[in-house]
Every structure is written in structure tokens, then in C-alpha cells.
Design an enzyme around this catalytic site. Structure first.
Site, mmCIF file in Angstrom:
data_model
loop_
_atom_site.group_PDB
_atom_site.id
_atom_site.type_symbol
_atom_site.label_atom_id
_atom_site.label_comp_id
_atom_site.label_asym_id
_atom_site.label_seq_id
_atom_site.Cartn_x
_atom_site.Cartn_y
_atom_site.Cartn_z
ATOM 1 N N GLU A 40 9.768 19.632 10.208
ATOM 2 C CA GLU A 40 10.008 20.165 8.856
ATOM 3 C C GLU A 40 9.687 19.086 7.800
ATOM 4 O O GLU A 40 9.925 17.903 8.035
ATOM 5 C CB GLU A 40 11.501 20.540 8.781
ATOM 6 C CG GLU A 40 11.993 21.065 7.463
ATOM 7 C CD GLU A 40 13.515 21.354 7.511
ATOM 8 O OE1 GLU A 40 14.200 20.946 8.484
ATOM 9 O OE2 GLU A 40 14.006 22.002 6.569
ATOM 10 N N LYS A 111 10.947 28.854 4.419
ATOM 11 C CA LYS A 111 12.280 28.854 5.051
ATOM 12 C C LYS A 111 13.233 29.804 4.322
ATOM 13 O O LYS A 111 13.374 29.736 3.100
ATOM 14 C CB LYS A 111 12.834 27.430 5.021
ATOM 15 C CG LYS A 111 14.141 27.233 5.758
ATOM 16 C CD LYS A 111 14.525 25.739 5.706
ATOM 17 C CE LYS A 111 15.750 25.442 6.547
ATOM 18 N NZ LYS A 111 16.084 24.000 6.522
ATOM 19 N N CYS A 144 13.928 24.916 11.046
ATOM 20 C CA CYS A 144 15.222 24.261 11.248
ATOM 21 C C CYS A 144 16.401 25.229 11.247
ATOM 22 O O CYS A 144 16.523 26.046 12.143
ATOM 23 C CB CYS A 144 15.388 23.137 10.237
ATOM 24 S SG CYS A 144 16.549 21.882 10.832
ATOM 25 N N VAL A 171 20.166 17.892 11.835
ATOM 26 C CA VAL A 171 21.179 16.839 11.779
ATOM 27 C C VAL A 171 22.361 17.175 12.693
ATOM 28 O O VAL A 171 23.029 16.290 13.203
ATOM 29 C CB VAL A 171 21.659 16.563 10.337
ATOM 30 C CG1 VAL A 171 20.574 15.874 9.537
ATOM 31 C CG2 VAL A 171 22.105 17.823 9.620
HETATM 32 C C1 ACM Z 1 18.030 21.748 8.397
HETATM 33 O O1 ACM Z 1 17.900 22.954 8.225
HETATM 34 N N1 ACM Z 1 17.114 20.880 8.001
HETATM 35 C C2 ACM Z 1 19.234 21.223 9.064
#
Ligand code: ACM
Length: 263
Positions: A40, A111, A144, A171
Site C-alpha cells: 500500500e 480503498k 490493507c 500495523v
Molecule cells: C491499514 O489499513 N493500512 C492498516
């Protein structure tokens, strides 16, 4: 059969030239791959200290130095690449993912689900869940934290994605356990390319992985090292959604009883 790979590495926050030189070094180790997934926000890093930093390290799709570099590699190596990128359109930033191939730009995804502070910088996705037909299979993308929502994996599988590419900056340490299950219950291949390293108060959890439609992990990295891993995958096994002669994972759904999902 195709060879699918991920590059797990640490982009340098707000320094595209240095990031490109790091990726270039990793590319030297990549042999005979057909598809490579990068993390990402690979053109910018993640943990911006200001909106100004986020804007200055964003790129417009048609004028991106990062894409020029990747497309050049796609052409030379006859490979497809998926990468997260910090996208600027007008005055708006999106946390996006791009699909590139030997003929250049193919498509992008933005996203949908913002994690923690991301809404300070990025607008939520507005392009739906596209699936792109390519000569190596149908490719869908999630980014992510999207992993947390079973609906989006299912939508991509219903739209006939063979491979779901998942650029990440994780994370929390949970996704790496959940993704094999998403692969299994949707009968798709998945490629999670996570990053490593630390930015400010955030440490990223690595453990990138490639899964098959049985939920088996075909390749994985550890939590800290920069690496490229590759697995051979057979797309032909994805399209049969039967798990017994009498059970089809989509046809057996009871969508007439799933109304709560839409409330
Ligand atoms: C994330 O969505 N970068 C944890």
C-alpha cells in the site's frame, strides 16, 4: 500455471526517488514472474506528519514517475504489477491501487475502508470493486484494512476474480491469519504484499503471504525482512466453485435470508 510474487519492503516516507532505487534493487532478484504485488502507498509511505506532506508525495495517474518506472519494468519483463499508491485527483487524495501490464495502465481501485488517521488525508473509495480481465487471469484488488470486511472479498469473487491482490501497510497482526480463510471461503488466490519497518509511532507487521483456494499458504515472508517471494499458481482450479458434487459455494447461499447485511 503462472508465477505470482510479492515484494515486501519499506518505502521511504515522502522520498519517491529513494523508494524507486530500493525497488529497482529488489527487481534485480525477480526471475520469471508473471504477476508482482507491492505494498500500500508504495510511492509515498504511510504515516504523513501533515496534509502538506501527503499532498506533496501524491501523484496524478497520467503524470506519475512511479508508474513510468513500473511500466518500463512490466514491458521489459512481460509482467503484470499491482501496487498501492498515493493518488491525487484535483485537490483530493485517494489511497489507491493500480494494475499495470506490459501494455501499460490497466486500471485502479480506491480503498473503501479508512483505517485510524487515514481519513485526515484520504477520501474513501468511489470506484466500486472492479475486476480486470487479463491474459494471466481476472484480477481484483483490496487495500490493507479492507481485509476486515468479508463482503468485499465475496463481491470480488462473485465478479469472477481469480486472484485478489492485497497491497497492505498492516500495523495490527491479524490479517495474516484471516486472509487464508477469505481465500478458502471464496475459492480464490490471494496475494498480500505488506510492508516492514517503522514510520514515527507505527511499526508494520510484514508476514506477506500468497494463499491458494484451499486456504493454504504457498509462500510467506517474516515480520521484518525485505524480500521477494514467488509461488506457482494454477488459475484453472479457481473457477470451479463446487466443494462437493452437490455443493456450490455461491449457489448454496441463502441470500433470501441475508437481509440484515444490508441494514
Ligand atoms: C491499514 O489499513 N493500512 C492498516
Amino acid at each position: 500455471m503462472i508465477n505470482a510474487s510479492f515484494l515486501q519492503f519499506a518505502p521511504v516516507l515522502a522520498d519517491l526517488d529513494l523508494t524507486i532505487s530500493i525497488i529497482e534493487n529488489h527487481f534485480k532478484k525477480l526471475k520469471n514472474s508473471n504477476l508482482l504485488v507491492l505494498p500500500e502507498l508504495a510511492n509515498s509511505g504511510y504515516n504523513f506528519i501533515s496534509k502538506k506532506m501527503a499532498v506533496q508525495s501524491a501523484e496524478i495517474v497520467k503524470k506519475s514517475k512511479y508508474f513510468e518506472f513500473l511500466i518500463d519494468f512490466c514491458k521489459k519483463q512481460n509482467i503484470f504489477i499491482v501496487s498501492g499508491f498515493n493518488e491525487k485527483e484535483g485537490s483530493i487524495l485517494y489511497n489507491s491501487s493500480i494494475l499495470l501490464g506490459p501494455k501499460g495502465y490497466i486500471g485502479k481501485y480506491r480503498k473503501m475502508h479508512s483505517f485510524f488517521n487515514e481519513s485526515k488525508f484520504f477520501q474513501k473509495g468511489n470506484l466500486g470493486f472492479p475486476v480486470f480481465k487479463t491474459e494471466i487471469g481476472n484480477i481484483g484488488m483490496l487495500i490493507c484494512y479492507d481485509w476486515m470486511f468479508p463482503e468485499v472479498w465475496r463481491i470480488l469473487a462473485l465478479k469472477k476474480a481469480d486472484i485478489i491482490c492485497h497491497p497492505s501497510n498492516l500495523v495490527l497482526p491479524y490479517a495474516q491469519q484471516a486472509v487464508p480463510v477469505h481465500a478458502l471461503i471464496n475459492k480464490v488466490f490471494t496475494i498480500t504484499a505488506n510492508r516492514v519497518g517503522t514510520e514515527g509511532n507505527l511499526s508494520f507487521t510484514g508476514k506477506s503471504l500468497i494463499c491458494n483456494p484451499l486456504g493454504e499458504v504457498l509462500a510467506h515472508a517474516n515480520e521484518k525482512d525485505e524480500t521477494i517471494c514467488t509461488a506457482e499458481i494454477d488459475i484453472s482450479i479457481v473457477r470451479n466453485k463446487k466443494i462437493t458434487p452437490k455443493n456450490h459455494i455461491f449457489k448454496d447461499r441463502r441470500i433470501d435470508e441475508y437481509g440484515e447485511l444490508f441494514k
